[in-house]
Motif scaffolding. Structure first.
Motif, mmCIF file in Angstrom:
data_model
loop_
_atom_site.group_PDB
_atom_site.id
_atom_site.type_symbol
_atom_site.label_atom_id
_atom_site.label_comp_id
_atom_site.label_asym_id
_atom_site.label_seq_id
_atom_site.Cartn_x
_atom_site.Cartn_y
_atom_site.Cartn_z
ATOM 1 N N GLU A 251 37.585 49.215 33.337
ATOM 2 C CA GLU A 251 37.206 49.059 34.739
ATOM 3 C C GLU A 251 36.312 47.835 34.921
ATOM 4 N N GLN A 252 35.417 47.606 33.973
ATOM 5 C CA GLN A 252 34.537 46.443 34.064
ATOM 6 C C GLN A 252 35.317 45.154 33.867
ATOM 7 N N GLN A 253 36.304 45.178 32.999
ATOM 8 C CA GLN A 253 37.124 43.988 32.776
ATOM 9 C C GLN A 253 37.893 43.610 34.044
ATOM 10 N N LEU A 254 38.441 44.593 34.742
ATOM 11 C CA LEU A 254 39.221 44.330 35.951
ATOM 12 C C LEU A 254 38.339 44.025 37.157
ATOM 13 N N GLY A 255 37.191 44.695 37.262
ATOM 14 C CA GLY A 255 36.260 44.436 38.358
ATOM 15 C C GLY A 255 36.947 44.377 39.709
ATOM 16 N N LEU A 256 36.674 43.313 40.434
ATOM 17 C CA LEU A 256 37.237 43.136 41.771
ATOM 18 C C LEU A 256 38.386 42.125 41.795
ATOM 19 N N MET A 257 39.049 41.942 40.647
ATOM 20 C CA MET A 257 40.202 41.039 40.602
ATOM 21 C C MET A 257 41.261 41.480 41.611
ATOM 22 N N GLN A 258 41.868 40.484 42.244
ATOM 23 C CA GLN A 258 42.992 40.696 43.166
ATOM 24 C C GLN A 258 42.636 41.520 44.397
ATOM 25 N N ARG A 259 41.359 41.649 44.687
ATOM 26 C CA ARG A 259 40.914 42.415 45.864
ATOM 27 C C ARG A 259 40.564 41.468 46.998
ATOM 28 N N PRO A 260 40.859 41.860 48.232
ATOM 29 C CA PRO A 260 40.413 41.043 49.372
ATOM 30 C C PRO A 260 38.890 41.101 49.482
ATOM 31 N N ALA A 261 38.351 40.295 50.372
ATOM 32 C CA ALA A 261 36.896 40.248 50.576
ATOM 33 C C ALA A 261 36.350 41.635 50.872
ATOM 34 N N LEU A 262 35.199 41.943 50.303
ATOM 35 C CA LEU A 262 34.549 43.228 50.542
ATOM 36 C C LEU A 262 33.962 43.266 51.942
ATOM 37 N N PRO A 263 34.035 44.415 52.604
ATOM 38 C CA PRO A 263 33.360 44.533 53.898
ATOM 39 C C PRO A 263 31.847 44.616 53.684
ATOM 40 N N PRO A 264 31.063 44.422 54.748
ATOM 41 C CA PRO A 264 29.617 44.566 54.617
ATOM 42 C C PRO A 264 29.248 45.953 54.074
ATOM 43 N N LEU A 265 28.156 45.990 53.309
ATOM 44 C CA LEU A 265 27.591 47.226 52.751
ATOM 45 C C LEU A 265 28.548 47.939 51.804
ATOM 46 N N ARG A 266 29.395 47.187 51.136
ATOM 47 C CA ARG A 266 30.275 47.716 50.087
ATOM 48 C C ARG A 266 30.124 46.845 48.855
ATOM 49 N N GLY A 267 30.269 47.473 47.673
ATOM 50 C CA GLY A 267 30.163 46.699 46.447
ATOM 51 C C GLY A 267 30.681 47.460 45.256
ATOM 52 N N ILE B 266 28.638 42.186 45.462
ATOM 53 C CA ILE B 266 28.779 42.391 46.901
ATOM 54 C C ILE B 266 29.423 41.132 47.476
ATOM 55 N N GLY B 267 29.880 41.231 48.696
ATOM 56 C CA GLY B 267 30.519 40.087 49.325
ATOM 57 C C GLY B 267 29.599 38.883 49.402
ATOM 58 N N ALA B 268 30.196 37.697 49.339
ATOM 59 C CA ALA B 268 29.421 36.460 49.409
ATOM 60 C C ALA B 268 28.592 36.432 50.688
ATOM 61 N N GLY B 269 27.319 36.124 50.553
ATOM 62 C CA GLY B 269 26.411 36.044 51.677
ATOM 63 C C GLY B 269 25.677 37.332 51.992
ATOM 64 N N GLU B 270 26.098 38.450 51.413
ATOM 65 C CA GLU B 270 25.451 39.739 51.690
ATOM 66 C C GLU B 270 24.013 39.780 51.189
ATOM 67 N N ALA B 271 23.750 39.183 50.020
ATOM 68 C CA ALA B 271 22.378 39.205 49.496
ATOM 69 C C ALA B 271 21.421 38.514 50.471
ATOM 70 N N ALA B 272 21.836 37.381 51.006
ATOM 71 C CA ALA B 272 20.992 36.678 51.978
ATOM 72 C C ALA B 272 20.903 37.466 53.285
ATOM 73 N N ARG B 273 22.030 37.973 53.768
ATOM 74 C CA ARG B 273 22.035 38.718 55.030
ATOM 75 C C ARG B 273 21.131 39.936 54.971
ATOM 76 N N LEU B 274 21.144 40.614 53.810
ATOM 77 C CA LEU B 274 20.329 41.819 53.628
ATOM 78 C C LEU B 274 18.933 41.509 53.100
ATOM 79 N N GLU B 275 18.647 40.228 52.912
ATOM 80 C CA GLU B 275 17.332 39.769 52.438
ATOM 81 C C GLU B 275 16.973 40.374 51.082
ATOM 82 N N ILE B 276 17.959 40.452 50.191
ATOM 83 C CA ILE B 276 17.727 40.935 48.823
ATOM 84 C C ILE B 276 17.051 39.811 48.048
ATOM 85 N N LYS B 277 15.967 40.145 47.373
ATOM 86 C CA LYS B 277 15.172 39.156 46.650
ATOM 87 C C LYS B 277 14.927 39.616 45.211
#
Length: 142
Positions: A36-52, A121-132
């Motif tokens: 499962e870790q090897q496959l990860g998010l390969m071949q998946r469309p962009a994640l929606p907000p608050l999903r990971g 998580i989707g690109a930009g989510e860390a900044a949008r959610l202010e994860i530091k």
């Protein structure tokens, strides 16, 4: 030419509720086997907000990621001891080899630091959610 593996869709098994954002919780698929870790998010469309996807590591180890066969850019949140250790933001897709690798390099020595896991998580989510770096990370099973 070898075809990429089909996408995996894992059930939502965990949640990370952010202390810095009231009522913001990220629902997580959990990639807890080597395959499962090897496959990860390969071949998946962009994640929606608050999903990971959560990639736990026990015991902690250096964790390196690449974006081969990944269709959408991601933020990689590296976790150690219940805290955000490092963030690789807006990591681009890699359509063919060679692909760069991404890892936690909290002390800037060029080597991968040990991590308890990684949250994608989707690109930009860390900044949008202010994860530091240093934010609390408590992954709760569902």
């Amino acid at each position: 030419m070898e075809l990429p593996p089909p996408p995996q869709n894992l059930p939502i098994e965990a949640r990370w509720c952010l202390e810095s954002r009231e009522s913001a919780c990220i629902d997580l698929e959990v990639a807890d086997t080597p395959r499962e870790q090897q496959l990860g998010l390969m071949q998946r469309p962009a994640l929606p907000p608050l999903r990971g996807m959560w990639f736990p590591a026990s015991p902690p180890r250096p964790m390196r990621f690449w974006m081969l066969n990944t269709l959408a850019a991601l933020d990689l949140v590296f976790v150690r001891d219940g805290k955000v250790l490092a963030i690789s933001a807006e990591v681009s897709v890699c359509p063919s080899l060679p692909c760069p690798s991404y890892w936690a390099d909290a002390d800037g020595n060029g080597r991968a630091d040990f991590a308890d896991g990684v949250i994608e998580i989707g690109a930009g989510e860390a900044a949008r959610l202010e994860i530091k770096i240093g934010d609390s990370v408590v992954i709760e099973g569902l």
